[in-house]
Design a protein around this motif. Structure first.
Motif, PDB file in Angstrom:
ATOM      1  N   ALA A   4       0.840  -1.191   0.000  1.00  0.00           N
ATOM      2  CA  ALA A   4       0.000   0.000   0.000  1.00  0.00           C
ATOM      3  C   ALA A   4       0.881   1.250   0.000  1.00  0.00           C
ATOM      4  O   ALA A   4       1.917   1.284   0.680  1.00  0.00           O
ATOM      5  N   PRO A   5       0.505   2.283  -0.756  1.00  0.00           N
ATOM      6  CA  PRO A   5       1.341   3.491  -0.856  1.00  0.00           C
ATOM      7  C   PRO A   5       1.722   4.091   0.493  1.00  0.00           C
ATOM      8  O   PRO A   5       2.875   4.502   0.689  1.00  0.00           O
ATOM      9  N   GLN A   6       0.760   4.134   1.441  1.00  0.00           N
ATOM     10  CA  GLN A   6       1.068   4.719   2.748  1.00  0.00           C
ATOM     11  C   GLN A   6       2.173   3.935   3.457  1.00  0.00           C
ATOM     12  O   GLN A   6       3.027   4.515   4.130  1.00  0.00           O
ATOM     13  N   LEU A   7       2.146   2.613   3.303  1.00  0.00           N
ATOM     14  CA  LEU A   7       3.162   1.771   3.934  1.00  0.00           C
ATOM     15  C   LEU A   7       4.502   1.940   3.234  1.00  0.00           C
ATOM     16  O   LEU A   7       5.556   1.988   3.884  1.00  0.00           O
ATOM     17  N   VAL A   8       4.464   2.040   1.913  1.00  0.00           N
ATOM     18  CA  VAL A   8       5.695   2.249   1.136  1.00  0.00           C
ATOM     19  C   VAL A   8       6.419   3.500   1.603  1.00  0.00           C
ATOM     20  O   VAL A   8       7.630   3.482   1.864  1.00  0.00           O
ATOM     21  N   TYR A   9       5.697   4.586   1.739  1.00  0.00           N
ATOM     22  CA  TYR A   9       6.314   5.851   2.129  1.00  0.00           C
ATOM     23  C   TYR A   9       6.781   5.826   3.582  1.00  0.00           C
ATOM     24  O   TYR A   9       7.820   6.413   3.913  1.00  0.00           O
ATOM     25  N   ALA A  10       6.043   5.168   4.445  1.00  0.00           N
ATOM     26  CA  ALA A  10       6.461   5.064   5.850  1.00  0.00           C
ATOM     27  C   ALA A  10       7.764   4.290   5.981  1.00  0.00           C
ATOM     28  O   ALA A  10       8.547   4.521   6.909  1.00  0.00           O
ATOM     29  N   LEU A  11       8.009   3.355   5.052  1.00  0.00           N
ATOM     30  CA  LEU A  11       9.247   2.581   5.062  1.00  0.00           C
ATOM     31  C   LEU A  11      10.391   3.323   4.382  1.00  0.00           C
ATOM     32  O   LEU A  11      11.537   2.845   4.381  1.00  0.00           O
ATOM     33  N   GLY A  12      10.092   4.466   3.791  1.00  0.00           N
ATOM     34  CA  GLY A  12      11.130   5.238   3.128  1.00  0.00           C
ATOM     35  C   GLY A  12      11.400   4.790   1.710  1.00  0.00           C
ATOM     36  O   GLY A  12      12.406   5.198   1.106  1.00  0.00           O
ATOM     37  N   PHE A  13      10.516   3.968   1.153  1.00  0.00           N
ATOM     38  CA  PHE A  13      10.651   3.548  -0.236  1.00  0.00           C
ATOM     39  C   PHE A  13       9.815   4.470  -1.123  1.00  0.00           C
ATOM     40  O   PHE A  13       9.172   5.401  -0.650  1.00  0.00           O
ATOM     41  N   SER A  14       9.828   4.185  -2.408  1.00  0.00           N
ATOM     42  CA  SER A  14       8.962   4.890  -3.347  1.00  0.00           C
ATOM     43  C   SER A  14       8.235   3.860  -4.185  1.00  0.00           C
ATOM     44  O   SER A  14       8.567   2.665  -4.158  1.00  0.00           O
ATOM     45  N   ALA A  22      14.111  -3.344  -2.354  1.00  0.00           N
ATOM     46  CA  ALA A  22      13.513  -3.204  -1.026  1.00  0.00           C
ATOM     47  C   ALA A  22      14.063  -4.256  -0.069  1.00  0.00           C
ATOM     48  O   ALA A  22      14.280  -3.981   1.122  1.00  0.00           O
ATOM     49  N   LEU A  23      14.313  -5.455  -0.582  1.00  0.00           N
ATOM     50  CA  LEU A  23      14.794  -6.536   0.266  1.00  0.00           C
ATOM     51  C   LEU A  23      16.296  -6.429   0.556  1.00  0.00           C
ATOM     52  O   LEU A  23      16.785  -7.028   1.507  1.00  0.00           O
ATOM     53  N   SER A  24      17.004  -5.674  -0.262  1.00  0.00           N
ATOM     54  CA  SER A  24      18.460  -5.593  -0.092  1.00  0.00           C
ATOM     55  C   SER A  24      18.916  -4.327   0.608  1.00  0.00           C
ATOM     56  O   SER A  24      20.045  -4.249   1.086  1.00  0.00           O
ATOM     57  N   MET A  25      18.049  -3.325   0.680  1.00  0.00           N
ATOM     58  CA  MET A  25      18.434  -2.061   1.308  1.00  0.00           C
ATOM     59  C   MET A  25      17.708  -1.877   2.638  1.00  0.00           C
ATOM     60  O   MET A  25      16.634  -2.429   2.850  1.00  0.00           O
ATOM     61  N   ALA A  26      18.347  -1.145   3.537  1.00  0.00           N
ATOM     62  CA  ALA A  26      17.715  -0.864   4.832  1.00  0.00           C
ATOM     63  C   ALA A  26      16.673   0.238   4.653  1.00  0.00           C
ATOM     64  O   ALA A  26      16.972   1.297   4.100  1.00  0.00           O
TER      65      ALA A  26
END
Length: 274
Positions: A4-14, A22-26
Motif C-alpha cells: 500500500a502506498p502509505q506503507l511504502v512511504y512510511a518505510l522510506g521507499f517509493s 527493497a529486500l536488499s536495502m535498509a
C-alpha cells in the motif's frame, strides 16, 4: 510496488522501488509516517494498510487458478476452506517483503515477544523475525464448511498478519482474546471491544500466542492472506515453543518432554516441528 502506498512511504521507499531493492536495502523508516498508518483496533492488536487493490486481485486470481488445478487432482482442503500456500504460487518474494514489514512493526510494537532485547536494535531487514509462512483462505457463505466459525485458537508463530484481500461479504469478524500462557488467557472472546471487522487491503497484526476466533460468514465471499512469522534464532533458540505454549515447566529445551530430537530451532528443516 505491491505494498500500500502509505506503507511504502512510511518505510522510506517509493513506488518505483523494486522488490529486490527493497529486500536488499535498509528502509529509511519515517516514524511519523508509520505512526499515522498504524491503528490500534483493540488492546495490543493493530492494523495497517498492507497491499494495493491490484496486488490483492492478482493474488486472488492466482489462488483461483491453483484451486482449480488442485480440485481437478482430487486434493482436499483444510476444513473446506480452500487453503493455497503463497510459496506454491511462486510469490515467496511477497512473503519476504512482508517479513521486512513485520520486523519494522515488531520492533516498534512487540519487541520482547519477537526476540528484540531491551536497549538493543536491529536493522529491519536483519530483524529478529527470520521465518515466514503464508497461505490464502477462501470462505464462501454458500459453502457451509468454509462459512462456519473458526474456533478459538492460537498460531505457532511469534507474530500473525491477517490481511483481507477483498470480495463483498458480511460477517467473518475476528474475535480477539487473551495471551495463551498468561492470566489473561481466559478473557471472553465475545467482548465487543475486541472484535475486528476485516477491511479490504488492510492487515490485522497481533501476537501469535493471542487467542482468536472468526465468526460465521453471513453473506458473500471473503479472502484472507494469513502470514505467520517466527524468530528461530532469538525466541526459539532457547525455548521450546510447544512447551512454552502448554506451560510445561518454564519452556526451556532441557525441560521438553520430546527431548533434543525435536528441538533444533536453528535447523530450517525442523522449523515446522514443535
Amino acid at each position: 510496488m505491491v505494498l500500500a502506498p502509505q506503507l511504502v512511504y512510511a518505510l522510506g521507499f517509493s513506488q518505483e522501488t523494486s522488490v529486490s531493492d527493497a529486500l536488499s536495502m535498509a528502509p529509511r523508516i519515517s516514524e511519523a509516517g508509520l505512526g499515522k498508518i498504524i491503528e490500534e483496533e483493540c488492546d495490543a492488536a493493530f492494523s495497517v494498510p498492507a497491499l494495493t487493490r491490484e496486488a490483492c486481485e492478482a493474488l486472488m486470481q492466482a489462488a483461483d487458478s491453483a484451486h482449480k488445478v488442485l480440485v481437478a487432482s482430487g486434493t482436499t482442503y483444510f476444513g473446506g476452506r480452500g487453503v493455497i500456500f503463497v510459496d506454491d504460487l511462486g510469490a515467496g518474494w511477497l512473503l519476504d517483503l512482508l517479513l521486512l514489514v513485520a520486523n519494522v512493526i515488531a520492533a516498534r510494537l512487540f519487541p520482547r515477544d519477537t526476540g528484540l532485547r531491551e536497549g538493543s536494535s536491529s536493522a529491519p531487514n536483519e530483524g529478529m523475525l527470520d521465518w515466514r509462512h503464508g497461505f490464502i483462505l477462501k470462505s464462501t457463505a454458500s459453502h457451509a464448511s468454509s462459512a462456519r466459525p473458526l474456533v478459538p485458537h492460537t498460531d505457532d508463530a511469534e507474530l500473525t498478519m491477517n490481511a483481507c484481500l477483498g470480495r463483498n461479504f458480511e460477517g467473518g469478524e475476528i474475535l480477539l482474546g487473551g495471551l495463551r500462557g498468561t492470566d489473561d488467557e481466559h478473557r471472553d472472546l465475545n467482548c465487543a471491544a475486541d472484535c475486528y471487522v476485516p477491511q479490504p487491503w488492510r492487515a490485522l497484526i497481533h501476537l501469535g500466542r493471542r487467542l482468536h476466533a472468526v465468526k460465521q460468514l453471513q453473506q458473500g465471499e471473503r479472502r484472507a492472506l494469513i502470514v505467520w512469522f517466527r524468530s528461530l534464532r532469538a525466541v526459539r533458540s532457547g525455548v521450546c515453543p510447544c512447551c512454552l505454549l502448554n506451560r510445561r515447566h518454564d519452556g526451556k529445551q532441557g525441560d521438553c518432554i520430546s527431548g533434543s530430537r525435536w528441538n533444533r530451532p536453528n535447523d530450517p528443516s525442523a522449523a515446522g516441528v514443535s
